[in-house]
Scaffold this active site. Structure first.
Site, PDB file in Angstrom:
ATOM      1  N   HIS A 123       0.790  -1.232   0.000  1.00 38.89           N
ATOM      2  CA  HIS A 123       0.000   0.000   0.000  1.00 38.89           C
ATOM      3  C   HIS A 123       0.826   1.288   0.000  1.00 38.89           C
ATOM      4  O   HIS A 123       0.307   2.356  -0.370  1.00 38.89           O
ATOM      5  CB  HIS A 123      -0.931   0.009   1.227  1.00 38.89           C
ATOM      6  CG  HIS A 123      -2.217   0.736   0.997  1.00 38.89           C
ATOM      7  ND1 HIS A 123      -2.326   1.854   0.193  1.00 38.89           N
ATOM      8  CD2 HIS A 123      -3.472   0.507   1.464  1.00 38.89           C
ATOM      9  CE1 HIS A 123      -3.574   2.274   0.191  1.00 38.89           C
ATOM     10  NE2 HIS A 123      -4.296   1.470   0.938  1.00 38.89           N
ATOM     11  N   TYR A 178     -14.730   5.843   8.392  1.00 36.88           N
ATOM     12  CA  TYR A 178     -13.718   6.311   7.440  1.00 36.88           C
ATOM     13  C   TYR A 178     -14.111   5.873   6.042  1.00 36.88           C
ATOM     14  O   TYR A 178     -14.355   4.700   5.790  1.00 36.88           O
ATOM     15  CB  TYR A 178     -12.366   5.692   7.818  1.00 36.88           C
ATOM     16  CG  TYR A 178     -11.171   6.051   6.961  1.00 36.88           C
ATOM     17  CD1 TYR A 178     -10.167   6.861   7.474  1.00 36.88           C
ATOM     18  CD2 TYR A 178     -11.026   5.575   5.665  1.00 36.88           C
ATOM     19  CE1 TYR A 178      -9.046   7.184   6.708  1.00 36.88           C
ATOM     20  CE2 TYR A 178      -9.927   5.887   4.893  1.00 36.88           C
ATOM     21  CZ  TYR A 178      -8.937   6.688   5.420  1.00 36.88           C
ATOM     22  OH  TYR A 178      -7.835   7.006   4.664  1.00 36.88           O
ATOM     23  N   THR A 235      -4.996  10.589  -0.748  1.00 30.24           N
ATOM     24  CA  THR A 235      -6.366  10.406  -0.260  1.00 30.24           C
ATOM     25  C   THR A 235      -6.705  11.429   0.821  1.00 30.24           C
ATOM     26  O   THR A 235      -5.824  12.060   1.404  1.00 30.24           O
ATOM     27  CB  THR A 235      -6.567   8.999   0.334  1.00 30.24           C
ATOM     28  OG1 THR A 235      -5.678   8.826   1.447  1.00 30.24           O
ATOM     29  CG2 THR A 235      -6.324   7.926  -0.703  1.00 30.24           C
TER      30      THR A 235
END
EC number: 2.3.1.21
Length: 738
Positions: free
Chosen positions: A439, A555, A568
């Site tokens: 990630h 979230y 993001t």
């Protein structure tokens, strides 16, 4: 061995008469072709650099300006208002290239034209920059969000989660922070925004990802599924041949900067910076922080099969191997009967365990000799390929099949994935594929862009024979893939086993429930006059309240790629409006008209928050950066400490279905991917990923932990299904049976 001979460019022996070189023509030919390929890449990048440097101008536009200037001059029209004459008088006198009046006149016109061209480019760029900086098109009403507004927006987001006393305490902390600490911290962020291309992204990458010391498996890495309703072939090696060929075609387009940017709502281009590290990238462990190692090129992939590691070349000289050649090479690996070396089988468990333990083992056991060479072959590979012996696929008649498929992609058996690579391509025995992605280097839509290209190319451009093999005849003279050699001592094997046990405990604790919601999709949701994402998010709030009997901090990830190097921002989906709607739904005493009104208020609030997040007016990344500055300065802030310690018990993410439209989904409705998923963020929370897959279906991936007595992924999934049906019934949307 054949591969050893191919790897050597030349050989030599020492004789009484001196050194005798025996040149290998075949090897030198490959070196020559490799060099030619490398120079081609450099020239393409130089050309792209020039075109990028003069954008939105072009060499053609320069020529047009020059020709127009010269044409007007020959017609006795001075478009320069005397500037060409001034330039001509300033040119040096005497011999040389400027001696004739005609030459001096032409040179003066060329200089003037170039000046006009460069000035026009500058003004066009500034105008374009202003246009792209304007985000008002996303709002009916739009204004700048001040620091004060952000702080109070935070308070608004936690209001439905706190009682009056707790809210008053948080309000006092916020006021104190706003008046005393925030102005000083903000000055440093403003300074960084002037200096850096993005004031958030580098800190986000370092502190959220690279400094994390917990295992990557389940906690950070995520997975992506294959097409689930159709199958192009059952031949494992053939599917890999087409897929990897398509991946390297994509990488070639990426290197040549031929991939068009994704457009936000079809209007504004989004930053493509994250794509740069898609290939040839590895997360290298460190004791305090990891490092992302990115290479400009890599000509091989690393492959794992039955406990053995292989190095498979993607090129023959400068030529990319064709799908049929790659199929043959993978079949050679599948047919190889050699056993794993001592300690080799579970070696990749080091990448699944704690980062400190992996860093220490890497330094102690992989810093020299054959272990270093073998590890470098993996870390310097374009990506990692795992050949599994098990078969997984989605059977609509067996709902559990999708969850088992997801579990295999999320963590496998904890030692058959190299979790440090930018992504691992996973191939099952029945030809089904999937990805496990690290990630830190990028977010899910980036890998989704690659995957969409690959699946479309595999299905509609490369194809298979009637027996499921790649088209064309392979070249049997290619040397086979090379086994990597290891010398793993007992002490290292003990560390490997320890890491494996840590990772296995994490994997065994994950409950994953994946399902396809069939009653309706995007088409009928739009009849409710709301965005599909807001519809699903409100359904998640309703489902969570029914599951846990309370609301929680929620979230949802939103892209900020309309900004340079943006990643993001958080959309806090649990709002006062959504909680009011959920409570009214559960009271079961309100008229449908009143419930629809409350729903529309909640949906509009969510859509506005999503737009704010996309346009840089979110809350969380700004507060995160303020917190980091406070730590650098040694400033204590009770407000920031509390904000950054709040657990996200419901973490959600929507996966885009189509970014590049490789095919028409209306003509090929069964060419559907199921999206992907991730592990729960909180030990007592849920992770929910969903993909609104066209007009008639939605895929969900729900994760939780068995160790929590408060959560159950399947139970929550059933609540989601029912919540969606209840919302549809509220608007009297026609639906089929689940």
């Amino acid at each position: 061995m054949a591969e050893a001979h191919q790897a050597v460019a030349f050989q030599f022996t020492v004789t009484p008469d001196g050194v005798d070189f025996r040149l290998s023509r075949e090897a030198l030919k490959h070196v020559y072709l490799s060099g030619i390929n490398s120079w081609k890449k450099r020239l393409i990048r130089i050309k792209n650099g020039i075109l990028r440097g003069v954008y939105p101008g072009s060499p053609t536009s320069w020529l047009v300006v020059v020709m127009a200037t010269m044409g007007s001059s020959f017609c006795n029209v001075d478009v320069s208002l005397g500037l060409i004459g001034c330039i001509q008088r300033c040119l040096p006198q005497g011999c040389g290239p400027y001696q004739t009046p005609q030459t001096r006149a032409l040179l003066s016109m060329a200089i003037f034209s170039t000046g006009v061209w460069v000035t026009s480019i500058f003004f066009f760029r500034q105008t374009l920059k202003l246009l792209l900086s304007y985000h008002g098109w996303m709002f009916e009403m739009h204004g700048k969000t001040s620091n004060l507004t952000r702080i109070w927006a935070y308070l608004e987001s936690v209001r439905p989660l706190l009682d009056d006393e707790e809210y008053y305490r948080m309000e006092m902390l916020a006021k104190e922070f706003q008046n005393k600490t925030a102005p000083r911290l903000q000055k440093y962020l403003v300074l960084k925004s002037w200096w850096a291309s993005n004031y958030v992204s580098d800190w986000w990458e370092e502190y959220i990802y690279l400094r994390g010391r917990n295992p990557l498996v389940v906690n950070s890495n995520y997975y992506v599924m294959d097409l689930v309703l159709i199958k192009n072939t059952d031949v494992q090696a053939a599917r890999l041949g087409n897929t990897i060929h398509a991946m390297i075609m994509y990488r070639r387009k990426l290197d040549r900067e031929e991939i068009k940017p994704v457009m936000a709502l079809g209007i504004v281009p989004m930053c493509s910076y994250q794509m740069e590290r898609m290939f040839n990238t590895t997360r290298v462990p460190g004791k305090e922080t990891d490092v992302l190692q990115h290479l400009s090129d890599s000509r091989h992939v690393a492959v794992y099969h039955k406990g053995r590691f292989f190095k498979l070349w993607l090129y023959e000289g400068s030529r990319l191997l064709k799908p049929q050649d790659l199929e043959m090479q993978f079949q050679r690996i599948l047919d190889d009967p050699s056993p794993p070396q001592p300690g080799e089988e579970k070696l990749a468990a080091l990448t699944a365990g704690g980062r400190v333990e992996w860093a220490q083992a890497r330094q102690a056991f992989f810093s020299s000799g054959k272990n270093k060479a073998a590890l470098e072959a993996i870390e310097r590979a374009a990506f990692f390929v795992a050949l599994d012996e098990e078969s997984y696929h989605y059977d609509p008649e067996d709902e559990a099949s999708l969850s088992l498929y997801g579990k295999a992609l999320l963590h496998g058996n904890c030692y058959n994935r190299w979790f440090d690579k930018s992504f691992t391509l996973i191939s099952f025995k029945n030809g089904q594929l999937g990805l496990n992605a690290e990630h830190a280097w990028a977010d899910a839509p980036i890998i989704g862009h690659l995957w969409e290209f690959v699946l479309g190319t595999d299905s509609f451009h490369l194809g298979y024979t009637e027996t499921g093999h790649c088209l064309g005849k392979p070249n049997p003279a290619l040397p086979p893939p090379m086994r990597l050699q290891w010398d793993i001592p007992k002490q290292c094997q003990a560390v490997i086993e320890s890491s494996y046990q840590v990772a296995k405990a994490l994997a065994d604790d994950v409950e994953l429930y994946c399902f396809q919601f069939l009653p309706f999709g995007k088409g009928l949701i739009k009849k409710c006059r709301t965005s599909p994402d807001a519809f699903v998010q409100i359904a998640l709030q309703l489902a969570h309240f029914r599951d846990r009997g309370k609301f929680c901090l929620t979230y949802e990830a939103s892209m900020t790629r309309m900004f340079r190097e943006g990643r993001t921002e958080t959309v806090r989906s649990c709002t006062s409006e959504s909680t009011a709607f959920v409570q009214a739904m559960e009271e079961r005493s309100h008229a449908k008209a009143d419930l629809r009104d409350l729903f529309q208020k909640a949906a509009k609030k969510h859509q506005n928050m999503y737009r704010l997040a996309m346009t840089g007016a979110g809350i969380d990344r700004h507060l995160f950066c303020l917190y980091l500055v406070s730590k650098y300065l040694g400033v204590s802030s009770p407000f920031l400490a509390e904000v950054l310690s709040e657990p996200w018990r419901l973490s959600t993410s929507q996966i885009p279905q189509s970014q590049i439209r490789m095919f028409d989904p209306e003509q090929h409705p069964n060419h559907l991917g199921a999206g992907g998923g991730f592990g729960p963020v909180a030990d007592d929370g849920y992770g929910v990923s969903y993909m609104i897959a066209g007009e008639n279906t939605i895929f969900f991936h729900v994760s939780s932990k068995f160790s929590s007595s408060e959560t159950n992924a399947q139970r929550f999934g059933n609540h989601i299904r029912q919540a969606l049906l209840d919302l549809a019934d509220l608007f009297q949307v026609p639906k089929t049976n689940s």
